[in-house]
Design a protein around this motif. Structure first.
Motif, PDB file in Angstrom:
ATOM      1  N   GLY A 181      60.987  63.479  16.135  1.00 44.76           N
ATOM      2  CA  GLY A 181      61.579  62.908  14.943  1.00 44.76           C
ATOM      3  C   GLY A 181      60.667  61.955  14.196  1.00 44.76           C
ATOM      4  N   PRO A 182      61.258  61.025  13.408  1.00 44.15           N
ATOM      5  CA  PRO A 182      60.457  60.145  12.533  1.00 44.15           C
ATOM      6  C   PRO A 182      59.636  59.129  13.323  1.00 44.15           C
ATOM      7  CG  PRO A 182      62.779  59.535  12.456  1.00 44.15           C
ATOM      8  CD  PRO A 182      62.710  60.805  13.240  1.00 44.15           C
ATOM      9  N   LEU A 183      58.440  58.841  12.809  1.00 47.60           N
ATOM     10  CA  LEU A 183      57.519  57.886  13.424  1.00 47.60           C
ATOM     11  C   LEU A 183      56.963  56.974  12.342  1.00 47.60           C
ATOM     12  CD1 LEU A 183      55.439  60.419  15.580  1.00 47.60           C
ATOM     13  CD2 LEU A 183      57.247  58.907  16.429  1.00 47.60           C
ATOM     14  N   THR A 184      56.915  55.682  12.628  1.00 48.84           N
ATOM     15  CA  THR A 184      56.279  54.719  11.734  1.00 48.84           C
ATOM     16  C   THR A 184      55.159  54.037  12.513  1.00 48.84           C
ATOM     17  OG1 THR A 184      58.321  54.321  10.502  1.00 48.84           O
ATOM     18  CG2 THR A 184      56.582  52.673  10.301  1.00 48.84           C
ATOM     19  N   LEU A 185      53.939  54.262  12.069  1.00 47.48           N
ATOM     20  CA  LEU A 185      52.760  53.778  12.782  1.00 47.48           C
ATOM     21  C   LEU A 185      51.870  52.979  11.833  1.00 47.48           C
ATOM     22  CD1 LEU A 185      51.952  57.194  14.437  1.00 47.48           C
ATOM     23  CD2 LEU A 185      52.780  55.215  15.700  1.00 47.48           C
ATOM     24  N   THR A 186      51.130  52.041  12.368  1.00 51.29           N
ATOM     25  CA  THR A 186      50.040  51.417  11.626  1.00 51.29           C
ATOM     26  C   THR A 186      48.728  51.966  12.173  1.00 51.29           C
ATOM     27  OG1 THR A 186      49.937  49.545  13.163  1.00 51.29           O
ATOM     28  CG2 THR A 186      51.337  49.296  11.205  1.00 51.29           C
ATOM     29  N   TYR A 187      47.708  51.975  11.331  1.00 53.58           N
ATOM     30  CA  TYR A 187      46.418  52.468  11.823  1.00 53.58           C
ATOM     31  C   TYR A 187      45.309  51.514  11.416  1.00 53.58           C
ATOM     32  CZ  TYR A 187      45.025  54.142   7.161  1.00 53.58           C
ATOM     33  OH  TYR A 187      44.672  54.211   5.841  1.00 53.58           O
ATOM     34  N   GLN A 188      44.263  51.528  12.222  1.00 52.03           N
ATOM     35  CA  GLN A 188      43.038  50.786  11.955  1.00 52.03           C
ATOM     36  C   GLN A 188      41.870  51.752  12.105  1.00 52.03           C
ATOM     37  OE1 GLN A 188      42.481  47.465  11.285  1.00 52.03           O
ATOM     38  NE2 GLN A 188      44.578  46.667  11.462  1.00 52.03           N
TER      39      GLN A 188
ATOM     40  N   VAL B 286      39.608  55.987  14.698  1.00 53.17           N
ATOM     41  CA  VAL B 286      40.910  55.720  14.104  1.00 53.17           C
ATOM     42  C   VAL B 286      41.927  55.563  15.235  1.00 53.17           C
ATOM     43  CG1 VAL B 286      42.670  56.499  12.481  1.00 53.17           C
ATOM     44  CG2 VAL B 286      40.269  57.140  12.117  1.00 53.17           C
ATOM     45  N   VAL B 287      42.685  54.471  15.198  1.00 50.80           N
ATOM     46  CA  VAL B 287      43.687  54.200  16.227  1.00 50.80           C
ATOM     47  C   VAL B 287      45.035  53.971  15.547  1.00 50.80           C
ATOM     48  CG1 VAL B 287      44.360  52.736  18.168  1.00 50.80           C
ATOM     49  CG2 VAL B 287      41.929  53.136  17.701  1.00 50.80           C
ATOM     50  N   TYR B 288      46.047  54.739  15.959  1.00 52.48           N
ATOM     51  CA  TYR B 288      47.420  54.552  15.489  1.00 52.48           C
ATOM     52  C   TYR B 288      48.181  53.716  16.510  1.00 52.48           C
ATOM     53  CZ  TYR B 288      46.855  58.463  12.158  1.00 52.48           C
ATOM     54  OH  TYR B 288      46.446  59.281  11.130  1.00 52.48           O
ATOM     55  N   GLN B 289      49.033  52.815  16.025  1.00 53.72           N
ATOM     56  CA  GLN B 289      49.826  51.988  16.923  1.00 53.72           C
ATOM     57  C   GLN B 289      51.264  51.868  16.436  1.00 53.72           C
ATOM     58  OE1 GLN B 289      47.545  48.247  17.239  1.00 53.72           O
ATOM     59  NE2 GLN B 289      47.372  48.710  19.418  1.00 53.72           N
ATOM     60  N   PRO B 290      52.242  51.933  17.364  1.00 57.83           N
ATOM     61  CA  PRO B 290      53.623  51.640  16.998  1.00 57.83           C
ATOM     62  C   PRO B 290      53.915  50.163  17.236  1.00 57.83           C
ATOM     63  CG  PRO B 290      53.570  52.490  19.211  1.00 57.83           C
ATOM     64  CD  PRO B 290      52.127  52.447  18.738  1.00 57.83           C
ATOM     65  N   ALA B 291      54.894  49.622  16.563  1.00 60.77           N
ATOM     66  CA  ALA B 291      55.336  48.264  16.865  1.00 60.77           C
ATOM     67  C   ALA B 291      56.028  48.283  18.229  1.00 60.77           C
ATOM     68  CB  ALA B 291      56.287  47.758  15.788  1.00 60.77           C
ATOM     69  N   PRO B 292      55.749  47.297  19.084  1.00 60.74           N
ATOM     70  CA  PRO B 292      56.339  47.293  20.425  1.00 60.74           C
ATOM     71  C   PRO B 292      57.865  47.274  20.374  1.00 60.74           C
ATOM     72  CG  PRO B 292      54.563  45.675  20.258  1.00 60.74           C
ATOM     73  CD  PRO B 292      54.837  46.162  18.876  1.00 60.74           C
TER      74      PRO B 292
END
Length: 304
Positions: free
Chosen positions: A244-251, A264-270
């Motif tokens: 389903g839906p995913l919200t990630l930040t990337y650096q 490139v690294v994607y991270q979810p909020a804990p």
């Protein structure tokens, strides 16, 4: 009768070298002092009153005039050519980082090191050190050069997950996977436009742009806008068919040892639903980072 005499004027002192001139000379002197004749294959004759190589020896190794080299160390020569700097770097056995530093001190930017698509084994191990975050390495053309298990699972809807630009513009899965496809497509075209300015001779980049222009009207339209966007950091809104839906930040991080590569690294909020969903994706991993093939070396593919 006493005669008054006017004292002769005192000559003004010569201006001191500019700080950059002193820095260049100090650097050359220090690197010369750090080398012994045997380090550069030269025989040592007579009593040596200086540490390291003599100026004359450096001049011979670099094939420059001895007086000219002395002026460089003294800060009296301000504009050595790039060719002279390269010769001095070779004579002084400078590593690539010190070679580039020498050019900067002289105000002469060094020639760009050639880009490489070979991912260092240590970087591959670093990718696998992000077990909870999708992490991958791309080149200027957005070819995926290596990826960890979580990144492979995240991009499983694409066949193949070989090039981010191809995936966005030519893969049918893209419009369902990227929740905000229009914004993603603009960012992708903008990255390729920026890369074309920094690496205009990159044959692979030109191939990707040429193929996308021919096969994607959306890319062709965006390419004519000349928007330039760096791939640095931001948010990704995705929809994975398995979780389903995913919200990630990337650096994104430049790989300094490999010009043209970005990590490139994607991270979810804990503690979020996205973090839980990524944990579920762990079961879909396809092996370590070393299994990702260089585009064009694995199974046959079409397009960029």
């Amino acid at each position: 009768m006493t005669r008054t005499t006017t004292p002769a004027p005192i000559p003004a002192p010569a201006p001191a070298p500019a700080p950059t001139d002193r820095a260049l000379g100090e650097f050359l002197h220090a690197r010369r002092a750090a080398l012994r004749p045997q380090d550069v294959g030269m025989a040592s004759h007579g009593v040596r009153r200086v540490a390291g190589l003599r100026r004359e020896e450096v001049a011979v190794l670099a094939d420059v005039n001895v007086d000219y080299y002395a002026r460089l160390e003294q800060g009296r020569e301000r504009h050595p050519s790039p060719q002279v700097l390269d010769a001095l770097a070779h004579a002084l056995r400078l590593r690539p980082d010190a070679h580039a530093h020498l050019h900067r001190l002289a105000g002469s930017p060094p020639a760009d090191r050639p880009a490489t698509d070979t991912v260092d084994p240590a970087l591959r191990r670093l990718l696998d050190g992000f077990p909870g975050s999708p992490a991958f390495v791309v080149n200027a053309a957005l070819d995926v050069l290596a990826a960890n298990d979580r990144a492979r699972a995240l991009h499983a809807p694409f066949s193949p997950a070989d090039n981010l630009a191809r995936m966005v513009f030519l893969d049918p899965a893209a419009r369902g996977f990227y929740t905000h496809w229009a914004a993603t497509s603009r960012a992708t075209a903008g990255h390729l436009r920026e890369a074309s300015g920094t690496a205009p001779d990159n044959a692979r980049l030109r191939e990707v742009v040429r193929t996308l222009t021919a096969r994607s009207p959306d890319f062709a339209r965006l390419w004519t806008t000349h928007d330039v966007l760096s791939k640095t950091q931001g948010a990704k809104h995705l929809h994975h068919p398995a979780v389903g839906p995913l919200t990630l930040t990337y650096q994104s991080f430049d790989v300094r040892a490999a010009p043209g590569q970005q990590l490139v690294v994607y991270q979810p909020a804990p503690g979020t639903a996205t973090a839980e969903a990524l944990a579920l994706l762990g079961a879909h991993g396809e092996g370590p980072a070393s299994r990702v093939s260089r585009p064009g070396t694995g199974p046959s593919r079409t397009g960029p």
